[in-house]
Write an enzyme that holds these catalytic residues in place. Structure first.
Site, PDB file in Angstrom:
ATOM      1  N   THR A 267       0.722  -0.963   0.176  1.00  0.00           N
ATOM      2  CA  THR A 267      -0.204  -0.083  -0.012  1.00  0.00           C
ATOM      3  C   THR A 267       0.875   1.225   0.186  1.00  0.00           C
ATOM      4  O   THR A 267       1.730   1.416   0.902  1.00  0.00           O
ATOM      5  CB  THR A 267      -0.916   0.112   1.177  1.00  0.00           C
ATOM      6  OG1 THR A 267      -1.970  -1.104   1.271  1.00  0.00           O
ATOM      7  CG2 THR A 267      -1.806   1.277   1.206  1.00  0.00           C
TER       8      THR A 267
ATOM      9  N   HIS B  16       4.835  -1.714   3.980  1.00  0.00           N
ATOM     10  CA  HIS B  16       4.886  -3.328   4.067  1.00  0.00           C
ATOM     11  C   HIS B  16       4.346  -3.913   3.113  1.00  0.00           C
ATOM     12  O   HIS B  16       3.038  -3.414   2.460  1.00  0.00           O
ATOM     13  CB  HIS B  16       4.430  -3.621   5.560  1.00  0.00           C
ATOM     14  CG  HIS B  16       3.088  -2.932   5.805  1.00  0.00           C
ATOM     15  ND1 HIS B  16       2.735  -1.564   6.377  1.00  0.00           N
ATOM     16  CD2 HIS B  16       1.955  -3.759   5.692  1.00  0.00           C
ATOM     17  CE1 HIS B  16       1.460  -1.755   6.269  1.00  0.00           C
ATOM     18  NE2 HIS B  16       0.869  -2.836   5.857  1.00  0.00           N
TER      19      HIS B  16
END
Length: 835
Positions: A720, A797
C-alpha cells in the site's frame, strides 16, 4: 570555523585542522555545504572554487584565498573578521603580548603616564583606528590589519573601583589567555562600520536605540541618525540628593583628564546631533593640549577652533591667547562651545584658590549664556565647580570619569535651557552628585518608546531585552516594524527560563517562534554579518549571552540558499555522532524509532524524518544562523528558489515527523526549551501548510509485484503506497498525478529482507526504498489539494497473511513492480497501470 583556500597542500600539520579537496562531481553549493559541516575549526580547502568561497562568506563563514605560507600562518593561528566585499581581514590576534606590549587605538592614552604602571619591561603601542597602523606589518595578497587592542581593559579599569592598574591589567590579561575569545564584541566595531553606511544610503530616517560608549566614534559621521538612550541627568534630579562634602578620591593612577574632556565634547556633539541633525563647528576655550582631537579626526572630519595660551597641536585653528566675554561674538552659529577654563593654582592658598575657582565658574556661565542668547543651532558644555549656584532646571549635568573626584563637573546647555526656570542648588548637593554619580554614556538622549515607526529604519543592537521593557511590547514592535535590525536575547537555557541574569540586570529571553513575521530573517550574529559583506572565523558559543538578529524588510528574504541558510546545519550532529555517540548512525536510528518506524535497514539513506528540521531544532543553540521558520514558510508557499546544491523538497509530513522526534529527544535530555521550540515549530508548520489526513480513508494506491519471495495466503500480496480520502469526482485528479509520476514510480528500487507481525494476526514483509518516492507523491497530491496519507507514520509493508506466522529473514531481494493501481477500500479497482 575558518576556510583557508590553497592551491597546493602543505607539509606542516596543524592542530584542529582538516583538509577538504574540492569535489568536481558536485557543484559549488554542494561543496560549500560539505565544507560547512566539517567538524574542525580550520579547513584547508584545496583546488578551491571562488564561487564556493563566496557562498561560504555570504553565509557568515570566513573563507579566504591564501597565497603564501606567511598568510597561512597568520590566519591559522588566530581568529578574524573578514570584509569579503573589500578583501580586508581584521585580525583579533593578541600574540603581541609576546613582545611585552599592550596596544591601544586611542592616541590620547599615549600622552599619559600610563607607561609607569604597565607590567615591568612592557610598552604601549598606538595602532590607529581598528589597528590600521598595523597594515604595514603584513605584506599579503589581501589587506590585513590587527584590530586587537587592550582598550577594553583600560576603559574597564577607568570605570572600576580599583586603583592599582598593574594588578588590574595583569588579571585581565590572564583572563584573556584562559577564556574563549569574545569574538562578537571584538568584531562589532567592524560590523557597525559596515552596517550604518549601508543603511543610511538606503533609508532617509534611521533610529538607533541604546548606543553605548563603544559606539561613540562610529556615529560621528551620521548626524542624521536619531539616537535613543537612557536620558540625561538634569538639574531637577538633584532634588533627591542629600548634601555631602568634598571627597577627593583618586580614580586612576595615570592621568585620564584627556579622556574626560573627550567624553564631554563627544557627549555635546551627540546632543547637538539630536537637536539639529548636522555637524557643528567645535569651539573650545582652555583647550590645551587636547591630544584626543587626533582620535576624533581619525573617525570623522570636524573643524576645531581653540583658544589657549598653550599649544593645541591637533586643532584646525588655534588662537594662542585667552578668551574673554567680549570675544563671544566671534563664535558662529551651527556650533558647539566647550568651556574648560581653569587657572592653574600654583602656590595659591586653598581659600584664595577657592574664590578664584568660584569666580571663574560664574564667568564661564556668563560666557555660556551670552553665547546661547543669540544666533541659532548652538549647544554649550561648560565646566562648573561645586558651589552655591543657580542653574536652569533642565540643564544636563555631566560627570565623566577623571583622574580624581574633586569639585568639578560639567553642564550641557542649549537655547531652551537659558530661558527656563532656574533653581538654587547648594554646594553640598553638587558634592553629592560628584561623589556618587558617574556619567557612563556619551549618549544622553531620551529613552526609546516601544512603538513601531512606519517611515523609519530602526536599529536596536543589544538594547531591548532588559526586563525593564515589557516583553510583549518588544515582540509587538518587532512584529509591526517594517524596516529594522533588532536583536533580542536568545533563550539558550535548558529549563526554558523566561529571563536570565546579565551583569546586574535581567534580560528577557526569546525564541524565533515568539515572533510573527513576514519578509523578515531571524538569524545569528554570523548569519547577519554575511548579509552585510562580512564573515567571521569563530561562531558564537552555544551557551552564554547570545542574541537573535531579526532583520525586517530585507531584500535578501527570498535568497534562501544565500543568506541565513543551511550551511553548518549538521555540524554539531557530526561532532557528536563521530565522537561520543553509540554509532555514527545514532541520529538516523533515533529519528526512525521515535516515529515508530522499526525498519532500520538503510536508515542512513532512507530516513522517514527531515534531518534539516530535526537538527535545526535539537541543536538550535549551535546552528541558529539557519532561519528555520523562513525555510518552512517559503516551502509552504512554493517560493523556494535555489542557485545550486542538492535540493530535496520535503513533504510537510516529514517536517511534522522531525518535530515529533525532536520533542522526544528533548524529553530524554530534559531540555524544556527544545521541547517548547519543537512544539511551536510543529504548530507553525500546521499553520502555514494546509495539511489534511486520510485517517478514515476510502481509497488506496497499491503496488503489485511479479513475485514475492515469501509464502503468503492473501489473494494478491501488495504494497500500500498510501491511502486517500477523496470524493468520486476527484478520481480523475488522482489518476492524473499517478500518470505524471509513472516513470518515477516504476523506477523505485523496492527490496525486502524479512517478515514480521505488524500487529496481532497481520503478517507482513518489510519494503525498503519506498519512502523517497512516497514523499514525492505526497507533495504532488498536497499541491493538488488531495488528502493523502495518515497522521501516523507511513510504514511501507506488504501484507502476506491475516494470521500469526513465524517471522523469517532472507537476503535482500529486489522486487519487480508489475502494476500500480488505485482501488476503493472494500471496493473495485478504478485505475491500473503497467510499465
Amino acid at each position: 570555523m575558518k576556510v583557508l583556500a590553497l592551491r597546493h597542500s602543505v607539509a606542516q600539520v596543524y592542530a584542529d585542522t582538516q583538509t577538504y579537496l574540492h569535489d568536481d562531481s558536485k557543484d559549488e553549493y554542494e561543496n560549500a555545504f560539505l565544507i560547512s559541516n566539517l567538524t574542525t575549526h580550520n579547513i584547508l580547502y584545496l583546488n578551491y572554487s571562488l564561487k564556493t568561497l563566496k557562498i561560504l562568506n555570504k553565509s557568515g563563514i570566513a573563507a579566504v584565498e591564501v597565497q603564501s605560507p606567511d598568510e597561512l600562518f597568520a590566519l591559522i593561528r588566530c581568529n578574524f573578521t573578514y570584509d569579503y566585499e573589500n578583501n580586508i581581514i581584521y585580525l583579533h590576534d593578541y600574540s603581541y603580548y609576546t613582545n611585552n606590549e599592550i596596544r591601544t587605538d586611542q592616541h590620547w592614552i599615549t600622552k599619559t603616564d600610563i607607561i609607569d604602571y604597565l607590567l615591568p619591561g612592557w610598552k604601549l603601542t598606538y595602532v590607529g583606528y581598528n589597528g590600521k597602523n598595523t597594515r604595514g606589518h603584513y605584506n599579503f595578497s589581501f589587506s590585513c590589519q590587527n584590530a586587537a587592542t587592550d582598550d577594553d581593559i583600560i576603559i574597564e579599569y577607568i570605570y572600576s573601583n580599583e586603583l592599582d592598574f598593574q594588578n588590574f591589567l595583569l588579571r585581565k590579561i590572564k583572563e584573556r589567555m584562559t577564556t574563549s575569545l569574545p569574538i562578537a564584541r571584538l568584531s562589532n566595531r567592524v560590523f557597525r562600520d559596515k552596517l550604518f553606511p549601508s543603511i543610511v544610503n538606503i533609508y532617509k530616517k534611521v533610529i538607533n536605540v541604546g548606543p553605548r560608549n563603544e559606539s561613540m566614534f562610529t556615529f560621528l559621521n551620521f548626524p542624521t541618525i536619531k539616537q535613543f538612550s537612557n536620558g540625561a541627568y538634569i538639574v531637577k534630579h538633584t532634588i533627591k540628593l542629600k548634601q555631602e562634602k568634598w571627597l577627593g578620591k583618586r580614580v586612576s593612577q595615570f592621568d585620564i583628564g584627556q579622556y574626560k574632556n573627550m567624553l564631554n565634547v563627544v557627549t555635546t556633539i551627540y546632543y547637538y546631533y539630536n537637536l539639529y541633525h548636522s555637524k557643528p563647528i567645535i569651539y573650545m576655550l582652555g583647550s590645551a593640549p587636547s591630544y584626543w582631537i587626533h582620535d576624533i579626526k581619525q573617525y570623522s572630519d570636524f573643524t576645531f577652533e581653540t583658544w589657549d595660551p598653550l599649544d593645541t597641536p591637533y586643532s584646525t585653528i588655534h588662537h594662542k591667547e585667552l578668551f574673554f566675554d567680549k570675544d563671544v561674538n566671534k563664535l558662529k552659529d551651527n556650533s558647539v562651545l566647550y568651556i574648560d577654563i581653569r587657572t592653574d593654582r600654583k602656590n595659591m592658598d586653598w581659600k584664595e584658590w577657592r574664590k578664584v575657582v568660584e569666580q571663574q565658574t560664574v564667568n564661564n556661565l556668563n560666557i555660556a549664556y551670552k553665547y546661547l542668547s543669540t544666533g541659532k543651532a548652538k549647544v554649550c558644555c561648560v565646566k562648573l565647580t561645586a558651589m552655591d549656584l543657580e542653574l536652569p532646571i533642565t540643564a544636563k549635568l555631566l560627570h565623566h570619569p577623571t583622574t580624581e573626584v574633586r569639585s568639578e563637573f560639567y553642564a550641557i546647555l542649549d537655547a531652551w535651557d537659558i530661558i527656563t526656570i532656574k533653581r538654587f542648588i547648594p554646594k553640598g548637593v553638587f558634592y553629592a552628585f560628584i561623589n556618587n554619580i558617574t556619567t557612563e554614556n556619551v549618549f544622553i538622549q531620551p529613552p526609546f518608546k516601544l512603538k513601531a515607526s512606519p517611515t523609519d529604519y530602526i536599529v536596536a543592537l543589544y538594547a531591548l531585552s532588559n526586563d525593564f521593557n515589557s516583553r510583549q511590547d518588544v515582540i509587538n514592535l518587532i512584529n509591526k516594524q517594517k524596516q529594522s535590525l533588532i536583536t533580542v536575547r536568545m533563550n539558550n537555557t535548558f529549563k526554558d527560563e523566561p529571563k536570565v541574569n546579565f551583569k546586574n540586570i535581567y534580560d528577557w529571553t526569546f525564541l524565533p517562534t515568539d515572533f510573527e513575521l513576514k519578509d523578515s530573517i531571524i538569524t545569528s550574529y554570523d548569519g547577519c554579518l554575511g548579509m552585510f559583506g562580512l564573515s567571521i572565523s569563530l561562531s558564537s558559543k552555544p551557551t552564554g549571552n547570545n542574541h537573535l538578529f531579526i532583520i525586517n524588510g530585507t531584500d535578501k528574504y527570498y535568497k534562501l540558499d544565500q543568506y541565513a541558510n543551511h550551511m553548518g546545519i549538521s555540524r554539531r550532529s557530526h561532532q557528536i555522532r563521530f565522537s561520543e555517540s553509540a554509532t555514527s548512525y545514532s541520529g538516523y536510528i533515533f529519528r526512525d524509532l521515535s516515529n515508530n518506524n522499526f525498519n532500520l535497514i538503510g536508515t542512513n539513506v532512507e530516513n522517514s524524518v527531515s534531518g534539516h528540521v530535526y537538527n535545526a531544532l535539537i541543536y538550535y543553540r549551535y546552528n541558529y544562523a539557519f532561519d528555520l521558520k523562513r525555510w518552512i514558510y517559503l516551502h509552504s508557499i512554493g517560493k523556494v528558489t535555489v542557485e545550486g546544491g542538492r535540493y530535496y523538497e520535503h513533504a510537510p509530513i516529514e517536517l511534522i515527523y522531525a518535530c515529533r522526534s525532536a520533542k522526544e529527544f528533548a524529553i530524554l535530555q530534559d531540555d524544556l526549551t527544545v521541547l517548547r521550540y519543537a512544539n511551536e515549530i510543529e504548530g507553525y508548520i500546521n499553520k502555514v501548510y494546509s495539511i489534511t489526513y486520510a485517517d478514515d480513508p476510502n481509497y488506496f494506491i497499491g503496488i503489485k509485484f511479479n513475485s514475492i519471495p515469501y509464502e503468503y495466503d492473501v489473494k494478491v500480496p501488495h504494497l500500500t503506497l498510501g491511502v486517500l480520502f477523496i470524493s468520486d469526482n476527484m478520481i480523475h485528479d488522482v489518476v492524473t498525478v499517478l500518470k505524471k509520476m509513472k516513470t518515477e514510480l516504476f523506477k523505485t528500487e523496492i527490496s525486502t529482507s524479512y517478515t514480521y507481525m505488524l500487529s496481532d494476526n497481520i503478517y507482513v514483509a518489510n519494503a525498503s526504498g519506498v519512502l523517497s518516492t512516497y514523499f514525492k507523491l505526497y507533495n504532488m497530491f498536497y499541491r493538488n489539494h488531495i488528502t493523502f496519507g495518515q497522521s501516523r507514520m507511513f510504514i511501507p509493508h506488504i501484507t502476506l497473511s491475516f494470521s500469526n506466522k513465524q517471522t523469517v529473514r532472507i537476503e535482500s531481494t529486489r522486487l519487480k513492480i508489475n502494476s500500480i493501481y488505485l482501488r476503493k477500500i472494500k471496493g473495485e479497482t478504478v485505475f491500473d497501470m503497467s510499465e
